[in-house]
Motif scaffolding. Structure first.
Motif, PDB file in Angstrom:
ATOM      1  N   ASP A   1      30.168  33.336  29.298  1.00  0.00           N
ATOM      2  CA  ASP A   1      30.504  34.656  28.763  1.00  0.00           C
ATOM      3  C   ASP A   1      29.215  35.403  28.416  1.00  0.00           C
ATOM      4  O   ASP A   1      28.347  34.899  27.701  1.00  0.00           O
ATOM      5  N   GLU A   2      29.071  36.625  28.928  1.00  0.00           N
ATOM      6  CA  GLU A   2      27.857  37.408  28.687  1.00  0.00           C
ATOM      7  C   GLU A   2      27.681  37.767  27.218  1.00  0.00           C
ATOM      8  O   GLU A   2      26.579  38.107  26.780  1.00  0.00           O
ATOM      9  N   ALA A   3      28.769  37.686  26.442  1.00  0.00           N
ATOM     10  CA  ALA A   3      28.681  38.016  25.021  1.00  0.00           C
ATOM     11  C   ALA A   3      27.989  36.923  24.220  1.00  0.00           C
ATOM     12  O   ALA A   3      27.586  37.150  23.074  1.00  0.00           O
ATOM     13  N   LEU A   4      27.833  35.736  24.810  1.00  0.00           N
ATOM     14  CA  LEU A   4      27.176  34.638  24.109  1.00  0.00           C
ATOM     15  C   LEU A   4      25.670  34.856  24.151  1.00  0.00           C
ATOM     16  O   LEU A   4      25.068  34.848  25.218  1.00  0.00           O
ATOM     17  N   ASN A   5      25.053  35.030  23.009  1.00  0.00           N
ATOM     18  CA  ASN A   5      23.636  35.388  22.995  1.00  0.00           C
ATOM     19  C   ASN A   5      22.763  34.435  22.193  1.00  0.00           C
ATOM     20  O   ASN A   5      21.632  34.764  21.843  1.00  0.00           O
ATOM     21  N   THR A   6      23.281  33.244  21.874  1.00  0.00           N
ATOM     22  CA  THR A   6      22.447  32.225  21.232  1.00  0.00           C
ATOM     23  C   THR A   6      22.499  30.950  22.074  1.00  0.00           C
ATOM     24  O   THR A   6      23.480  30.700  22.773  1.00  0.00           O
ATOM     25  N   THR A   7      21.440  30.179  21.998  1.00  0.00           N
ATOM     26  CA  THR A   7      21.367  28.937  22.776  1.00  0.00           C
ATOM     27  C   THR A   7      22.513  28.005  22.418  1.00  0.00           C
ATOM     28  O   THR A   7      23.156  27.415  23.294  1.00  0.00           O
ATOM     29  N   GLU A   8      22.778  27.867  21.131  1.00  0.00           N
ATOM     30  CA  GLU A   8      23.826  26.945  20.691  1.00  0.00           C
ATOM     31  C   GLU A   8      25.197  27.358  21.203  1.00  0.00           C
ATOM     32  O   GLU A   8      25.972  26.530  21.684  1.00  0.00           O
TER      33      GLU A   8
ATOM     34  N   GLY B   1      16.646  34.641  18.649  1.00  0.00           N
ATOM     35  CA  GLY B   1      16.185  35.753  19.481  1.00  0.00           C
ATOM     36  C   GLY B   1      17.291  36.704  19.894  1.00  0.00           C
ATOM     37  O   GLY B   1      18.444  36.370  20.010  1.00  0.00           O
ATOM     38  N   THR B   2      17.215  37.908  20.278  1.00  0.00           N
ATOM     39  CA  THR B   2      18.322  38.800  20.629  1.00  0.00           C
ATOM     40  C   THR B   2      18.489  38.975  22.122  1.00  0.00           C
ATOM     41  O   THR B   2      19.549  39.385  22.565  1.00  0.00           O
ATOM     42  N   SER B   3      17.470  38.686  22.952  1.00  0.00           N
ATOM     43  CA  SER B   3      17.606  38.871  24.391  1.00  0.00           C
ATOM     44  C   SER B   3      18.282  37.675  25.008  1.00  0.00           C
ATOM     45  O   SER B   3      18.178  36.554  24.525  1.00  0.00           O
ATOM     46  N   SER B   4      18.992  37.881  26.141  1.00  0.00           N
ATOM     47  CA  SER B   4      19.728  36.805  26.784  1.00  0.00           C
ATOM     48  C   SER B   4      18.816  35.858  27.531  1.00  0.00           C
ATOM     49  O   SER B   4      19.165  34.716  27.771  1.00  0.00           O
ATOM     50  N   SER B   5      17.630  36.308  27.928  1.00  0.00           N
ATOM     51  CA  SER B   5      16.763  35.464  28.733  1.00  0.00           C
ATOM     52  C   SER B   5      16.289  34.242  27.957  1.00  0.00           C
ATOM     53  O   SER B   5      16.235  33.138  28.490  1.00  0.00           O
ATOM     54  N   GLY B   6      15.944  34.432  26.669  1.00  0.00           N
ATOM     55  CA  GLY B   6      15.471  33.314  25.870  1.00  0.00           C
ATOM     56  C   GLY B   6      16.514  32.230  25.708  1.00  0.00           C
ATOM     57  O   GLY B   6      16.270  31.069  26.060  1.00  0.00           O
ATOM     58  N   PRO B   7      17.699  32.552  25.178  1.00  0.00           N
ATOM     59  CA  PRO B   7      18.744  31.544  25.026  1.00  0.00           C
ATOM     60  C   PRO B   7      19.159  30.907  26.342  1.00  0.00           C
ATOM     61  O   PRO B   7      19.400  29.697  26.405  1.00  0.00           O
ATOM     62  N   HIS B   8      19.236  31.685  27.416  1.00  0.00           N
ATOM     63  CA  HIS B   8      19.603  31.122  28.710  1.00  0.00           C
ATOM     64  C   HIS B   8      18.531  30.145  29.202  1.00  0.00           C
ATOM     65  O   HIS B   8      18.851  29.093  29.761  1.00  0.00           O
ATOM     66  N   ARG B   9      17.302  30.495  28.998  1.00  0.00           N
ATOM     67  CA  ARG B   9      16.210  29.610  29.414  1.00  0.00           C
ATOM     68  C   ARG B   9      16.231  28.312  28.607  1.00  0.00           C
ATOM     69  O   ARG B   9      16.065  27.229  29.154  1.00  0.00           O
ATOM     70  N   GLU B  10      16.455  28.433  27.298  1.00  0.00           N
ATOM     71  CA  GLU B  10      16.504  27.248  26.450  1.00  0.00           C
ATOM     72  C   GLU B  10      17.727  26.387  26.786  1.00  0.00           C
ATOM     73  O   GLU B  10      17.650  25.156  26.792  1.00  0.00           O
ATOM     74  N   ALA B  11      18.859  27.036  27.064  1.00  0.00           N
ATOM     75  CA  ALA B  11      20.066  26.294  27.424  1.00  0.00           C
ATOM     76  C   ALA B  11      19.883  25.580  28.763  1.00  0.00           C
ATOM     77  O   ALA B  11      20.335  24.439  28.942  1.00  0.00           O
ATOM     78  N   PHE B  12      19.208  26.244  29.699  1.00  0.00           N
ATOM     79  CA  PHE B  12      18.938  25.632  30.995  1.00  0.00           C
ATOM     80  C   PHE B  12      18.077  24.379  30.818  1.00  0.00           C
ATOM     81  O   PHE B  12      18.350  23.322  31.409  1.00  0.00           O
ATOM     82  N   THR B  13      17.044  24.474  29.992  1.00  0.00           N
ATOM     83  CA  THR B  13      16.173  23.322  29.731  1.00  0.00           C
ATOM     84  C   THR B  13      16.956  22.184  29.096  1.00  0.00           C
ATOM     85  O   THR B  13      16.791  21.010  29.457  1.00  0.00           O
ATOM     86  N   ALA B  14      17.833  22.523  28.152  1.00  0.00           N
ATOM     87  CA  ALA B  14      18.632  21.500  27.487  1.00  0.00           C
ATOM     88  C   ALA B  14      19.578  20.807  28.474  1.00  0.00           C
ATOM     89  O   ALA B  14      19.726  19.583  28.465  1.00  0.00           O
ATOM     90  N   LEU B  15      20.214  21.572  29.348  1.00  0.00           N
ATOM     91  CA  LEU B  15      21.156  20.997  30.308  1.00  0.00           C
ATOM     92  C   LEU B  15      20.453  20.075  31.299  1.00  0.00           C
ATOM     93  O   LEU B  15      20.947  18.987  31.610  1.00  0.00           O
ATOM     94  N   THR B  16      19.317  20.498  31.808  1.00  0.00           N
ATOM     95  CA  THR B  16      18.597  19.651  32.760  1.00  0.00           C
ATOM     96  C   THR B  16      18.063  18.397  32.083  1.00  0.00           C
ATOM     97  O   THR B  16      17.993  17.332  32.696  1.00  0.00           O
ATOM     98  N   SER B  17      17.695  18.501  30.813  1.00  0.00           N
ATOM     99  CA  SER B  17      17.222  17.324  30.098  1.00  0.00           C
ATOM    100  C   SER B  17      18.345  16.324  29.870  1.00  0.00           C
ATOM    101  O   SER B  17      18.089  15.129  29.684  1.00  0.00           O
TER     102      SER B  17
END
Length: 206
Positions: A183-190, A151-167
């Motif tokens: 870093d705001e330049a990071l735009n993928t979940t991985e 995805g290109t928006s930051s909200s998607g990767p941040h949301r997925e990363a948040f879910t992964a961290l809490t899990s």
């Protein structure tokens, strides 16, 4: 038992993976170390697996190497260490570094892993010492480097990363703090997960 899966990586949303094996989709939970080693969705891969069977659920766990799976299995034998905590440990520290912590009784470093704490660190050292020091176990755990993971928006990767961290055992507030400092330049979940986990890793774990 399902010893391994060979097929196409259909979905990659760490820590959950879905593998298409001859038209059957297998949901697999994996540590971040394995997720980072995998190619993008659509590639053909092999995962070494461990199946946990409970009355109400069958859960398949996947690993990039036999060393990771062996450590996961050994961790499950420790009192009060379940699969979720074992995945968190494997996501926060390498197999080699974990072995070192057990051998040197490094409670400080272990206690900083997600979900561990001081008492669990002491229990890990006590229960894992004999297994780690056994020659056969050391040889199998140290066999890193011949793993099975071919995805290109930051909200998607941040949301997925948040879910992964809490899990993995991080508290929601802590996960948000870790991601807010990314870093705001990071735009993928991985990339986000890799950066925040490396930043959160205890000193000496690099």
């Amino acid at each position: 038992m399902i010893g391994y899966l060979r097929g196409r990586l259909a979905i990659k949303t760490p820590p959950l993976l879905v593998m298409d094996v001859n038209g059957v989709g297998y949901e697999v939970e994996a540590p971040m170390s394995t997720c980072f080693a995998l190619p993008d969705a659509g590639a053909d891969i092999v995962l070494i697996t461990h199946l946990v069977v409970r009355e109400d659920q069958h859960t398949l766990y996947g690993f990039a190497s036999e060393a990771e799976r062996q450590l996961f299995r050994d961790l499950l034998k420790v009192n009060r260490v379940g699969a979720k905590l074992a995945l968190g440990i494997l996501s926060g520290i390498s197999v080699q570094e974990f072995i070192r912590c057990i051998q040197e009784e490094d409670k400080g470093l272990l206690s900083k892993l997600p979900g561990v704490g001081r008492k669990t660190a002491e229990r890990l050292i006590m229960d894992m010492r004999d297994r780690i020091n056994a020659e056969a176990t050391v040889l199998s755990l140290a066999a890193i480097g011949n793993g099975a993971v071919s995805g290109t928006s930051s909200s998607g990767p941040h949301r997925e990363a948040f879910t992964a961290l809490t899990s993995l055992g991080y508290k929601p507030a802590e996960a948000r703090r870790m991601l807010d400092g990314a870093d705001e330049a990071l735009n993928t979940t991985e990339d986000l997960l890799r950066a925040v986990l490396q930043s959160a890793a205890p000193a000496g774990n690099s």
